[in-house]
Design a protein around this motif. Sequence first.
Motif, PDB file in Angstrom:
ATOM      1  N   PRO A 230     -39.013  47.213  22.492  1.00 41.48           N
ATOM      2  CA  PRO A 230     -37.620  47.582  22.162  1.00 41.48           C
ATOM      3  C   PRO A 230     -37.379  47.699  20.647  1.00 41.48           C
ATOM      4  O   PRO A 230     -36.558  48.514  20.211  1.00 41.48           O
ATOM      5  CB  PRO A 230     -36.785  46.442  22.746  1.00 41.48           C
ATOM      6  N   LEU A 231     -38.103  46.900  19.868  1.00 40.67           N
ATOM      7  CA  LEU A 231     -37.964  47.013  18.406  1.00 40.67           C
ATOM      8  C   LEU A 231     -38.466  48.371  17.936  1.00 40.67           C
ATOM      9  O   LEU A 231     -37.834  49.024  17.105  1.00 40.67           O
ATOM     10  CB  LEU A 231     -38.728  45.885  17.711  1.00 40.67           C
ATOM     11  N   ILE A 232     -39.606  48.799  18.488  1.00 42.75           N
ATOM     12  CA  ILE A 232     -40.146  50.110  18.124  1.00 42.75           C
ATOM     13  C   ILE A 232     -39.229  51.226  18.623  1.00 42.75           C
ATOM     14  O   ILE A 232     -39.017  52.221  17.920  1.00 42.75           O
ATOM     15  CB  ILE A 232     -41.583  50.280  18.653  1.00 42.75           C
ATOM     16  N   ALA A 233     -38.684  51.060  19.804  1.00 39.38           N
ATOM     17  CA  ALA A 233     -37.763  52.075  20.338  1.00 39.38           C
ATOM     18  C   ALA A 233     -36.555  52.263  19.416  1.00 39.38           C
ATOM     19  O   ALA A 233     -36.073  53.378  19.235  1.00 39.38           O
ATOM     20  CB  ALA A 233     -37.306  51.692  21.742  1.00 39.38           C
ATOM     21  N   ALA A 234     -36.112  51.176  18.810  1.00 41.06           N
ATOM     22  CA  ALA A 234     -34.962  51.248  17.893  1.00 41.06           C
ATOM     23  C   ALA A 234     -35.342  51.793  16.523  1.00 41.06           C
ATOM     24  O   ALA A 234     -34.493  52.309  15.807  1.00 41.06           O
ATOM     25  CB  ALA A 234     -34.335  49.867  17.749  1.00 41.06           C
ATOM     26  N   SER A 235     -36.627  51.669  16.162  1.00 34.97           N
ATOM     27  CA  SER A 235     -37.100  52.150  14.863  1.00 34.97           C
ATOM     28  C   SER A 235     -38.486  52.769  15.039  1.00 34.97           C
ATOM     29  O   SER A 235     -39.491  52.214  14.610  1.00 34.97           O
ATOM     30  CB  SER A 235     -37.144  50.979  13.877  1.00 34.97           C
ATOM     31  N   PRO A 236     -38.565  53.943  15.685  1.00 36.91           N
ATOM     32  CA  PRO A 236     -39.836  54.494  16.124  1.00 36.91           C
ATOM     33  C   PRO A 236     -40.822  54.875  15.021  1.00 36.91           C
ATOM     34  O   PRO A 236     -42.022  54.908  15.263  1.00 36.91           O
ATOM     35  CB  PRO A 236     -39.443  55.725  16.933  1.00 36.91           C
ATOM     36  N   ASP A 237     -40.344  55.136  13.823  1.00 40.62           N
ATOM     37  CA  ASP A 237     -41.276  55.536  12.772  1.00 40.62           C
ATOM     38  C   ASP A 237     -41.637  54.394  11.816  1.00 40.62           C
ATOM     39  O   ASP A 237     -42.238  54.618  10.778  1.00 40.62           O
ATOM     40  CB  ASP A 237     -40.722  56.724  11.985  1.00 40.62           C
ATOM     41  N   ASN A 238     -41.317  53.178  12.195  1.00 41.17           N
ATOM     42  CA  ASN A 238     -41.585  52.040  11.321  1.00 41.17           C
ATOM     43  C   ASN A 238     -43.045  51.591  11.442  1.00 41.17           C
ATOM     44  O   ASN A 238     -43.479  51.132  12.499  1.00 41.17           O
ATOM     45  CB  ASN A 238     -40.637  50.890  11.663  1.00 41.17           C
ATOM     46  N   ALA A 239     -43.794  51.727  10.355  1.00 43.78           N
ATOM     47  CA  ALA A 239     -45.230  51.409  10.359  1.00 43.78           C
ATOM     48  C   ALA A 239     -45.481  49.923  10.593  1.00 43.78           C
ATOM     49  O   ALA A 239     -46.471  49.556  11.240  1.00 43.78           O
ATOM     50  CB  ALA A 239     -45.869  51.846   9.041  1.00 43.78           C
ATOM     51  N   TYR A 240     -44.617  49.068  10.096  1.00 43.83           N
ATOM     52  CA  TYR A 240     -44.806  47.623  10.256  1.00 43.83           C
ATOM     53  C   TYR A 240     -44.770  47.234  11.737  1.00 43.83           C
ATOM     54  O   TYR A 240     -45.645  46.522  12.230  1.00 43.83           O
ATOM     55  CB  TYR A 240     -43.725  46.881   9.469  1.00 43.83           C
ATOM     56  N   LEU A 241     -43.778  47.730  12.471  1.00 41.48           N
ATOM     57  CA  LEU A 241     -43.667  47.414  13.897  1.00 41.48           C
ATOM     58  C   LEU A 241     -44.806  48.050  14.690  1.00 41.48           C
ATOM     59  O   LEU A 241     -45.366  47.441  15.601  1.00 41.48           O
ATOM     60  CB  LEU A 241     -42.317  47.877  14.445  1.00 41.48           C
ATOM     61  N   ARG A 242     -45.164  49.275  14.340  1.00 42.43           N
ATOM     62  CA  ARG A 242     -46.270  49.938  15.023  1.00 42.43           C
ATOM     63  C   ARG A 242     -47.578  49.187  14.790  1.00 42.43           C
ATOM     64  O   ARG A 242     -48.394  49.061  15.690  1.00 42.43           O
ATOM     65  CB  ARG A 242     -46.382  51.390  14.576  1.00 42.43           C
ATOM     66  N   LYS A 243     -47.762  48.693  13.575  1.00 40.26           N
ATOM     67  CA  LYS A 243     -48.973  47.918  13.274  1.00 40.26           C
ATOM     68  C   LYS A 243     -49.033  46.673  14.153  1.00 40.26           C
ATOM     69  O   LYS A 243     -50.100  46.324  14.677  1.00 40.26           O
ATOM     70  CB  LYS A 243     -49.002  47.514  11.800  1.00 40.26           C
ATOM     71  N   ILE A 244     -47.910  46.022  14.344  1.00 41.57           N
ATOM     72  CA  ILE A 244     -47.867  44.830  15.196  1.00 41.57           C
ATOM     73  C   ILE A 244     -48.280  45.196  16.625  1.00 41.57           C
ATOM     74  O   ILE A 244     -49.117  44.531  17.229  1.00 41.57           O
ATOM     75  CB  ILE A 244     -46.464  44.179  15.164  1.00 41.57           C
ATOM     76  N   LYS A 245     -47.713  46.285  17.158  1.00 45.87           N
ATOM     77  CA  LYS A 245     -48.054  46.681  18.524  1.00 45.87           C
ATOM     78  C   LYS A 245     -49.527  47.062  18.634  1.00 45.87           C
ATOM     79  O   LYS A 245     -50.207  46.680  19.594  1.00 45.87           O
ATOM     80  CB  LYS A 245     -47.177  47.846  18.993  1.00 45.87           C
ATOM     81  N   ILE A 246     -50.019  47.805  17.685  1.00 44.37           N
ATOM     82  CA  ILE A 246     -51.427  48.220  17.706  1.00 44.37           C
ATOM     83  C   ILE A 246     -52.336  46.995  17.636  1.00 44.37           C
ATOM     84  O   ILE A 246     -53.363  46.931  18.321  1.00 44.37           O
ATOM     85  CB  ILE A 246     -51.717  49.230  16.578  1.00 44.37           C
ATOM     86  N   SER A 247     -51.945  45.999  16.858  1.00 42.88           N
ATOM     87  CA  SER A 247     -52.726  44.757  16.771  1.00 42.88           C
ATOM     88  C   SER A 247     -52.765  44.031  18.115  1.00 42.88           C
ATOM     89  O   SER A 247     -53.807  43.511  18.514  1.00 42.88           O
ATOM     90  CB  SER A 247     -52.147  43.820  15.708  1.00 42.88           C
ATOM     91  N   ILE A 248     -51.624  44.001  18.808  1.00 41.95           N
ATOM     92  CA  ILE A 248     -51.567  43.372  20.133  1.00 41.95           C
ATOM     93  C   ILE A 248     -52.502  44.107  21.090  1.00 41.95           C
ATOM     94  O   ILE A 248     -53.300  43.486  21.799  1.00 41.95           O
ATOM     95  CB  ILE A 248     -50.124  43.392  20.697  1.00 41.95           C
ATOM     96  N   LEU A 249     -52.409  45.424  21.095  1.00 40.54           N
ATOM     97  CA  LEU A 249     -53.256  46.219  21.987  1.00 40.54           C
ATOM     98  C   LEU A 249     -54.735  46.031  21.664  1.00 40.54           C
ATOM     99  O   LEU A 249     -55.564  45.890  22.563  1.00 40.54           O
ATOM    100  CB  LEU A 249     -52.873  47.700  21.890  1.00 40.54           C
ATOM    101  N   ARG A 250     -55.061  45.991  20.383  1.00 39.32           N
ATOM    102  CA  ARG A 250     -56.467  45.813  19.960  1.00 39.32           C
ATOM    103  C   ARG A 250     -56.974  44.455  20.429  1.00 39.32           C
ATOM    104  O   ARG A 250     -58.069  44.338  20.965  1.00 39.32           O
ATOM    105  CB  ARG A 250     -56.568  45.926  18.441  1.00 39.32           C
ATOM    106  N   GLU A 251     -56.164  43.442  20.233  1.00 41.20           N
ATOM    107  CA  GLU A 251     -56.571  42.097  20.632  1.00 41.20           C
ATOM    108  C   GLU A 251     -56.719  41.982  22.147  1.00 41.20           C
ATOM    109  O   GLU A 251     -57.551  41.234  22.650  1.00 41.20           O
ATOM    110  CB  GLU A 251     -55.579  41.055  20.113  1.00 41.20           C
ATOM    111  N   SER A 252     -55.924  42.747  22.888  1.00 45.12           N
ATOM    112  CA  SER A 252     -56.000  42.704  24.350  1.00 45.12           C
ATOM    113  C   SER A 252     -57.174  43.519  24.886  1.00 45.12           C
ATOM    114  O   SER A 252     -57.463  43.480  26.076  1.00 45.12           O
ATOM    115  CB  SER A 252     -54.698  43.211  24.969  1.00 45.12           C
ATOM    116  N   GLY A 253     -57.831  44.260  23.989  1.00 46.27           N
ATOM    117  CA  GLY A 253     -58.976  45.063  24.403  1.00 46.27           C
ATOM    118  C   GLY A 253     -58.606  46.457  24.879  1.00 46.27           C
ATOM    119  O   GLY A 253     -59.447  47.176  25.411  1.00 46.27           O
ATOM    120  N   ALA A 254     -57.379  46.863  24.668  1.00 44.18           N
ATOM    121  CA  ALA A 254     -56.906  48.187  25.102  1.00 44.18           C
ATOM    122  C   ALA A 254     -57.220  49.227  24.021  1.00 44.18           C
ATOM    123  O   ALA A 254     -56.324  49.814  23.422  1.00 44.18           O
ATOM    124  CB  ALA A 254     -55.416  48.139  25.408  1.00 44.18           C
TER     125      ALA A 254
END
Length: 167
Positions: free
Chosen positions: A46-70
């Motif tokens: 939802p944070l990314i949905a509210a600010s879709p072009d924010n690199a900081y939030l996208r980096k957080i999501k990408i880090s979660i996905l990377r750590e999960s093996g996705a």
Amino acid sequence: IGTGLALAYLDKQLGLTSSTLYWKIKLIRVFTGLSLYSKALAICDPLIAASPDNAYLRKIKISILRESGAHKEVIKLAKESLLLQRIRSRDTDSIRFLYLSSLYATYQFKEFFQVAPAAAADSDPNSRFRDLLVECALELGELSIAEKEIAQYEKDSLESIFFSAWL
């Protein structure tokens, strides 16, 4: 932009108090550390949905996905995120590194070698991009690539030392 400045900017953009945003990001990190990736993503999305072009939030999501093996999702989201970013920042550098490391982890070496040399050349001499590129080249027996990057590292390091001494 430091984390504090990023949060101050984001809280206004998202309509949250800075302390609420701070604790949401802390909670994301806690859930990620506990391998509760779906809970972390449920807060992050939802944070990314509210600010879709924010690199900081996208980096957080990408880090979660990377750590999960996705890795496939990392690659897709990182490519999309890098296309959105017009200004290079520490966050976009992190996204680029997560992208490259996921390409490497999923044996997508052709694409890795298309992107990694530019990332290494575009960063400082002691960069993790160059380290990853040399590591991959050595592992695949691409000695000419490894030798070229090591030689460039030495040249860049000497120039950096000379420039620092000049100042």
